[in-house]
Design an enzyme around this catalytic site. Sequence first.
Site, PDB file in Angstrom:
ATOM      1  N   ASP A  20      38.317  48.062  43.770  1.00  0.00           N
ATOM      2  CA  ASP A  20      37.784  47.876  45.109  1.00  0.00           C
ATOM      3  C   ASP A  20      36.263  48.002  45.029  1.00  0.00           C
ATOM      4  O   ASP A  20      35.721  48.504  44.029  1.00  0.00           O
ATOM      5  CB  ASP A  20      38.374  48.944  46.033  1.00  0.00           C
ATOM      6  CG  ASP A  20      37.775  48.918  47.417  1.00  0.00           C
ATOM      7  OD1 ASP A  20      37.744  47.843  48.037  1.00  0.00           O
ATOM      8  OD2 ASP A  20      37.316  49.980  47.881  1.00  0.00           O
ATOM      9  N   ASP A  22      33.649  48.589  48.260  1.00  0.00           N
ATOM     10  CA  ASP A  22      33.062  49.549  49.193  1.00  0.00           C
ATOM     11  C   ASP A  22      33.749  50.902  49.095  1.00  0.00           C
ATOM     12  O   ASP A  22      34.971  51.005  49.235  1.00  0.00           O
ATOM     13  CB  ASP A  22      33.159  49.014  50.626  1.00  0.00           C
ATOM     14  CG  ASP A  22      32.271  47.800  50.849  1.00  0.00           C
ATOM     15  OD1 ASP A  22      31.073  47.892  50.564  1.00  0.00           O
ATOM     16  OD2 ASP A  22      32.786  46.757  51.304  1.00  0.00           O
ATOM     17  N   THR A 115      38.241  42.950  46.713  1.00  0.00           N
ATOM     18  CA  THR A 115      37.547  43.515  47.866  1.00  0.00           C
ATOM     19  C   THR A 115      37.893  42.785  49.154  1.00  0.00           C
ATOM     20  O   THR A 115      38.207  41.588  49.141  1.00  0.00           O
ATOM     21  CB  THR A 115      36.020  43.463  47.654  1.00  0.00           C
ATOM     22  OG1 THR A 115      35.346  43.913  48.835  1.00  0.00           O
ATOM     23  CG2 THR A 115      35.547  42.054  47.328  1.00  0.00           C
TER      24      THR A 115
END
Length: 227
Positions: A20, A22, A115
Amino acid sequence: MSASTTASPVVLTAKALLLDMDGTLVNSDAVVERCWREWAVSHGLDPEEALKVVHGRQGHATMAILLPDRPTEVNHAENAVMLARETADTEGVVPVGGAAEFMKAIAGLPHALVTSADAALATTRMTAADLPMPEVRITAESVGASKPDPEGFLRGAAALGVDPADCIVFEDSGAGIAAGRAAGMRVIGIGARAAEHAPTAHVPDLTGIRVTAPGDGSIRLTLAPTP
């Protein structure tokens, strides 16, 4: 098993890593909170409650949860505006602790970015954090369903040619951890948010992870115990 509750290191092996962005590689909380607080207030919503569902999801999916009676096309239109705003705002975007060293350690090993950001936002934030963009990346444009749906992680595994069971996911959010589990993968939780969702293992950031390649096609991850 959690690295934060055991006295000895946690060791996991995989054939590919799915990352991922963020909250996992890039700390973009400042931007996310600025943009979504303003959005929530403009729609008469409690910004604190809104922030509880924002992380890990595509913006239109968050809007659908917060405003369930609103047409889908309105959510997608507002999400396009939100993405443009987030892409233009890089103030406070920094790498998660240990991210630069971690990315160097996995260079040349099978890995992919998975993401909920679109390609433009992902490129902007990885650049702002001075992190290399993985060659294989699954962004918002690549999937039909947002996390917690497992589609993104399954597409990442397929793109790398690796069985989902042989992948390890790195995630910070409840939605992302649920997506990884639904894909049949083990999940390393990064940061405080992740600790609340019982990942396979948990670390405060990426500084406590040692990456080695034994030479048999596997990736060995050693997670240092935390106090």
